[in-house]
Write a protein that holds these residues in place. Structure first.
Motif, PDB file in Angstrom:
ATOM      1  N   UNK A 164       0.850  -1.191   0.000  1.00  0.00           N
ATOM      2  CA  UNK A 164       0.000   0.000   0.000  1.00  0.00           C
ATOM      3  C   UNK A 164       0.885   1.241   0.000  1.00  0.00           C
ATOM      4  N   UNK A 165       0.385   2.286  -0.642  1.00  0.00           N
ATOM      5  CA  UNK A 165       1.041   3.584  -0.614  1.00  0.00           C
ATOM      6  C   UNK A 165       0.425   4.391   0.510  1.00  0.00           C
ATOM      7  N   UNK A 202       4.902  10.330  -0.233  1.00  0.00           N
ATOM      8  CA  UNK A 202       4.411   8.941  -0.218  1.00  0.00           C
ATOM      9  C   UNK A 202       5.504   7.907   0.078  1.00  0.00           C
ATOM     10  N   UNK A 203       5.071   6.856   0.775  1.00  0.00           N
ATOM     11  CA  UNK A 203       5.914   5.708   1.103  1.00  0.00           C
ATOM     12  C   UNK A 203       5.201   4.452   0.619  1.00  0.00           C
ATOM     13  N   UNK A 204       5.976   3.418   0.383  1.00  0.00           N
ATOM     14  CA  UNK A 204       5.419   2.123   0.018  1.00  0.00           C
ATOM     15  C   UNK A 204       5.589   1.181   1.208  1.00  0.00           C
ATOM     16  N   UNK A 205       4.475   0.630   1.684  1.00  0.00           N
ATOM     17  CA  UNK A 205       4.471  -0.305   2.809  1.00  0.00           C
ATOM     18  C   UNK A 205       4.226  -1.697   2.242  1.00  0.00           C
ATOM     19  N   UNK A 231       9.292   1.584   2.511  1.00  0.00           N
ATOM     20  CA  UNK A 231      10.258   2.155   1.582  1.00  0.00           C
ATOM     21  C   UNK A 231       9.871   3.598   1.271  1.00  0.00           C
ATOM     22  N   UNK A 232      10.742   4.528   1.592  1.00  0.00           N
ATOM     23  CA  UNK A 232      10.528   5.910   1.194  1.00  0.00           C
ATOM     24  C   UNK A 232      10.832   6.028  -0.287  1.00  0.00           C
ATOM     25  N   UNK A 233       9.909   6.585  -1.022  1.00  0.00           N
ATOM     26  CA  UNK A 233      10.095   6.715  -2.462  1.00  0.00           C
ATOM     27  C   UNK A 233      10.994   7.901  -2.768  1.00  0.00           C
ATOM     28  N   UNK A 280      14.657  -3.259  -1.173  1.00  0.00           N
ATOM     29  CA  UNK A 280      13.896  -3.044   0.058  1.00  0.00           C
ATOM     30  C   UNK A 280      14.144  -4.225   0.989  1.00  0.00           C
ATOM     31  N   UNK A 281      14.799  -3.970   2.122  1.00  0.00           N
ATOM     32  CA  UNK A 281      15.092  -5.021   3.102  1.00  0.00           C
ATOM     33  C   UNK A 281      13.893  -5.244   4.010  1.00  0.00           C
TER      34      UNK A 281
END
Length: 178
Positions: free
Chosen positions: A27-28, A75-78, A98-100, A111-112
């Protein structure tokens, strides 16, 4: 209004060291200044078994378009990686945020992922024989990290994210990027 287009894909996952199929829910998340214009802010990849290199190719497309009045709350990606065993049981085997990038262009991001660690012997034995893992009760810990320092975690695999960032009209609002 300034516009942000995020195009790309969740390419693959590797090094989770599990024979079970892996899939990902994503999700964003963005701040209150951001409005989603088009695209789906959340989704799920297909499930796939790891190959001989311990990787699964998802190639899940991402396409979202935001407008904003300011850059606060970028926005970030979770992501939540789950496995599906031969008995159709699923459980989460990795979390990440993950910070875009705020710079236009093509980006390849590794992405770890991490997961809460079993803290006692009973939990480790149960996980070994029955499967499953500890899961977060509050998913806000993934992206906000307020009390994450209290968790004992262990590293898991990596997700490869390919993303193209397109910025429009940011210079009209006094935002420069180089």
């Amino acid at each position: 209004m300034a516009e942000l287009h995020i195009l790309g894909q969740l390419q693959s996952v590797s090094n989770f060291r599990t024979p079970s199929s892996l899939f990902c829910r994503y999700s964003f998340q963005s701040g209150p200044n951001w409005t989603l214009v088009s695209g789906s802010p959340e989704g799920q990849t297909v499930s796939g078994k790891p190959d001989h290199n311990d990787s699964v190719v998802w190639a899940q497309p991402l396409d979202v378009h935001y407008i904003t009045k300011g850059i606060q709350g970028w926005p970030k990606l979770i992501v939540q990686v789950s496995c599906l065993d031969s008995f159709s049981r699923s459980w989460i085997v990795g979390y990440s945020c993950c910070s875009l990038p705020a710079v236009p262009g093509h980006h390849s991001i590794d992405v770890s992922c991490w997961v809460p660690q079993a803290t006692n012997l009973t939990d480790r034995i149960r996980q070994y024989f029955l499967g499953g893992s500890h899961q977060l009760l509050q998913s806000d810990l993934i992206n906000l990290g307020l009390d994450r320092y209290k968790l004992q975690t262990e590293s898991k695999g990596n997700i490869v994210l390919h993303v193209d960032i397109i910025l429009r009209n940011f210079s009209q609002f006094g935002i420069e990027y180089k």
